[in-house]
Design a protein around this motif. Structure first.
Motif, PDB file in Angstrom:
ATOM      1  N   ILE A 182      45.075  56.531 -17.980  1.00  0.00           N
ATOM      2  CA  ILE A 182      44.922  57.906 -18.464  1.00  0.00           C
ATOM      3  C   ILE A 182      45.693  58.118 -19.766  1.00  0.00           C
ATOM      4  CG2 ILE A 182      45.476  60.320 -17.970  1.00  0.00           C
ATOM      5  CD1 ILE A 182      44.935  59.710 -15.011  1.00  0.00           C
ATOM      6  N   ILE A 183      46.921  57.636 -19.809  1.00  0.00           N
ATOM      7  CA  ILE A 183      47.739  57.832 -21.015  1.00  0.00           C
ATOM      8  C   ILE A 183      47.184  57.018 -22.181  1.00  0.00           C
ATOM      9  CG2 ILE A 183      50.043  57.567 -22.016  1.00  0.00           C
ATOM     10  CD1 ILE A 183      51.182  57.966 -19.207  1.00  0.00           C
ATOM     11  N   ARG A 184      46.771  55.782 -21.909  1.00  0.00           N
ATOM     12  CA  ARG A 184      46.188  54.960 -22.977  1.00  0.00           C
ATOM     13  C   ARG A 184      44.940  55.607 -23.545  1.00  0.00           C
ATOM     14  NH1 ARG A 184      46.573  48.896 -20.313  1.00  0.00           N
ATOM     15  NH2 ARG A 184      48.622  48.336 -21.149  1.00  0.00           N
ATOM     16  N   ARG A 185      44.101  56.139 -22.676  1.00  0.00           N
ATOM     17  CA  ARG A 185      42.858  56.764 -23.131  1.00  0.00           C
ATOM     18  C   ARG A 185      43.144  58.013 -23.956  1.00  0.00           C
ATOM     19  NH1 ARG A 185      37.732  58.510 -19.252  1.00  0.00           N
ATOM     20  NH2 ARG A 185      36.326  59.137 -20.955  1.00  0.00           N
ATOM     21  N   ARG A 186      44.142  58.795 -23.515  1.00  0.00           N
ATOM     22  CA  ARG A 186      44.469  60.028 -24.246  1.00  0.00           C
ATOM     23  C   ARG A 186      44.934  59.744 -25.663  1.00  0.00           C
ATOM     24  NH1 ARG A 186      45.748  62.871 -27.454  1.00  0.00           N
ATOM     25  NH2 ARG A 186      46.543  65.026 -27.402  1.00  0.00           N
ATOM     26  N   PHE A 187      45.728  58.695 -25.847  1.00  0.00           N
ATOM     27  CA  PHE A 187      46.298  58.392 -27.155  1.00  0.00           C
ATOM     28  C   PHE A 187      45.595  57.235 -27.864  1.00  0.00           C
ATOM     29  CE2 PHE A 187      49.762  60.408 -24.753  1.00  0.00           C
ATOM     30  CZ  PHE A 187      50.084  61.436 -25.620  1.00  0.00           C
ATOM     31  N   LYS A 188      44.445  56.808 -27.296  1.00  0.00           N
ATOM     32  CA  LYS A 188      43.684  55.692 -27.882  1.00  0.00           C
ATOM     33  C   LYS A 188      44.587  54.474 -28.102  1.00  0.00           C
ATOM     34  CE  LYS A 188      40.313  58.709 -30.206  1.00  0.00           C
ATOM     35  NZ  LYS A 188      40.829  59.947 -29.618  1.00  0.00           N
ATOM     36  N   LEU A 189      45.331  54.162 -27.082  1.00  0.00           N
ATOM     37  CA  LEU A 189      46.312  53.076 -27.142  1.00  0.00           C
ATOM     38  C   LEU A 189      45.672  51.772 -26.688  1.00  0.00           C
ATOM     39  CD1 LEU A 189      49.378  52.534 -27.656  1.00  0.00           C
ATOM     40  CD2 LEU A 189      49.731  52.928 -25.205  1.00  0.00           C
ATOM     41  N   GLN A 190      45.828  50.722 -27.474  1.00  0.00           N
ATOM     42  CA  GLN A 190      45.265  49.430 -27.130  1.00  0.00           C
ATOM     43  C   GLN A 190      46.040  48.787 -25.992  1.00  0.00           C
ATOM     44  OE1 GLN A 190      45.217  47.060 -30.685  1.00  0.00           O
ATOM     45  NE2 GLN A 190      43.546  48.213 -31.636  1.00  0.00           N
ATOM     46  N   GLN A 191      45.399  47.828 -25.324  1.00  0.00           N
ATOM     47  CA  GLN A 191      46.044  47.128 -24.214  1.00  0.00           C
ATOM     48  C   GLN A 191      47.315  46.423 -24.689  1.00  0.00           C
ATOM     49  OE1 GLN A 191      44.057  43.655 -22.515  1.00  0.00           O
ATOM     50  NE2 GLN A 191      44.617  44.343 -20.469  1.00  0.00           N
ATOM     51  N   GLY A 192      48.412  46.700 -23.994  1.00  0.00           N
ATOM     52  CA  GLY A 192      49.694  46.097 -24.381  1.00  0.00           C
ATOM     53  C   GLY A 192      50.417  46.837 -25.467  1.00  0.00           C
ATOM     54  N   GLY A 193      49.763  47.826 -26.080  1.00  0.00           N
ATOM     55  CA  GLY A 193      50.398  48.586 -27.154  1.00  0.00           C
ATOM     56  C   GLY A 193      51.361  49.638 -26.617  1.00  0.00           C
ATOM     57  N   GLU A 194      52.224  50.154 -27.489  1.00  0.00           N
ATOM     58  CA  GLU A 194      53.215  51.153 -27.100  1.00  0.00           C
ATOM     59  C   GLU A 194      53.196  52.308 -28.091  1.00  0.00           C
ATOM     60  OE1 GLU A 194      56.832  48.937 -27.040  1.00  0.00           O
ATOM     61  OE2 GLU A 194      56.296  47.789 -25.243  1.00  0.00           O
ATOM     62  N   LEU A 195      53.545  53.487 -27.612  1.00  0.00           N
ATOM     63  CA  LEU A 195      53.577  54.669 -28.449  1.00  0.00           C
ATOM     64  C   LEU A 195      54.873  54.719 -29.255  1.00  0.00           C
ATOM     65  CD1 LEU A 195      52.222  57.409 -26.011  1.00  0.00           C
ATOM     66  CD2 LEU A 195      50.953  56.199 -27.788  1.00  0.00           C
ATOM     67  N   ASP A 196      54.755  55.002 -30.543  1.00  0.00           N
ATOM     68  CA  ASP A 196      55.910  55.168 -31.396  1.00  0.00           C
ATOM     69  C   ASP A 196      56.165  56.658 -31.563  1.00  0.00           C
ATOM     70  OD1 ASP A 196      57.923  55.075 -33.231  1.00  0.00           O
ATOM     71  OD2 ASP A 196      56.696  54.373 -34.908  1.00  0.00           O
TER      72      ASP A 196
END
Length: 235
Positions: free
Chosen positions: A218-232
């Protein structure tokens, strides 16, 4: 590990998610230290009967949350939550200690004896819990990110379970050693409580893996985060 840069609006949303996770983490940790003196049994479908403290019920939640934070927000943010949990636990210890010193009124529903019976061992319990917690949580985060680097961000279930299994063994062993050493628990209960506590935590860690996947998805989809990526979220 790749980081996803956020605009101001997304940073605010990400911080709210981080704060909510942090609040759940700290409340679970503090509550587990306050209720630990009640023990219960649980018959697991007739295969095994657990004898464990109710304090263990909210504790696995803390490891689930640090895994979510580690996966989404990174190692630094996970360590910050762990540190905040330590301060919150010691602060709760000060409040409980102060409460035990002030005398109860004659009409108080809870007199001094009952209060001390319930919370009297809290000081030692929090100390033992914090020692175990300090070792276990930081090891959990280190092992989690070790497997994350090794698998290049893939196989979330692997790092979730491997990190939790190792850290929970250290946590259970350390807290029981300290509680038995201070006479809170008899040594003849050490073996069965160690086995029951560790098996219960391993079982919960395995069962919460789908919850971890759903939260991360859910969080990855909301922020368009790639697999293994992290939010800065740095400003």
């Amino acid at each position: 590990m790749n980081e996803t840069l956020l605009d101001l609006k997304d940073k605010r949303i990400a911080y709210r998610i981080y704060l909510i996770l942090g609040a759940l983490f700290i409340s679970s940790l503090v509550v587990s230290n306050l209720i630990f003196q009640k023990f219960f049994y649980w018959d697991f479908f007739g295969m095994y009967t657990f004898e464990i403290s109710v304090g263990i019920l909210p504790y696995p939640i803390t490891f689930l949350i640090t895994d979510i934070i580690s996966e989404i927000f990174g190692k630094k943010k996970a360590n910050q939550i762990v540190t905040a949990g330590i301060f919150a636990s010691f602060f709760s210890l000060l409040i409980v200690s102060a409460s035990s010193y002030v005398p109860a009124t004659a009409w108080s529903p809870i007199n001094d004896d009952i209060f001390n019976q319930v919370f009297g061992a809290t000081v030692i319990a929090v100390f033992a819990s914090m020692m175990a917690y300090l070792f276990a949580q930081y090891i959990d985060i280190q092992v989690f990110h070790f497997w994350k680097r090794l698998t290049k961000g893939k196989h979330l279930w692997l790092r979730n379970n491997f990190s939790t299994f190792s850290s929970q063994l250290i946590d259970t062993l350390t807290v029981l050693l300290l509680l038995c050493s201070f006479g809170i628990i008899e040594w003849d209960r050490f073996g069965v409580l160690l086995l029951n506590g560790f098996l219960f935590k391993v079982l919960v860690a395995a069962l919460d893996t789908p919850v971890l996947y759903v939260a991360v998805y859910i969080i990855r989809r909301r922020f368009k985060l790639q697999q293994g990526g992290e939010l800065d979220m740095e400003i």
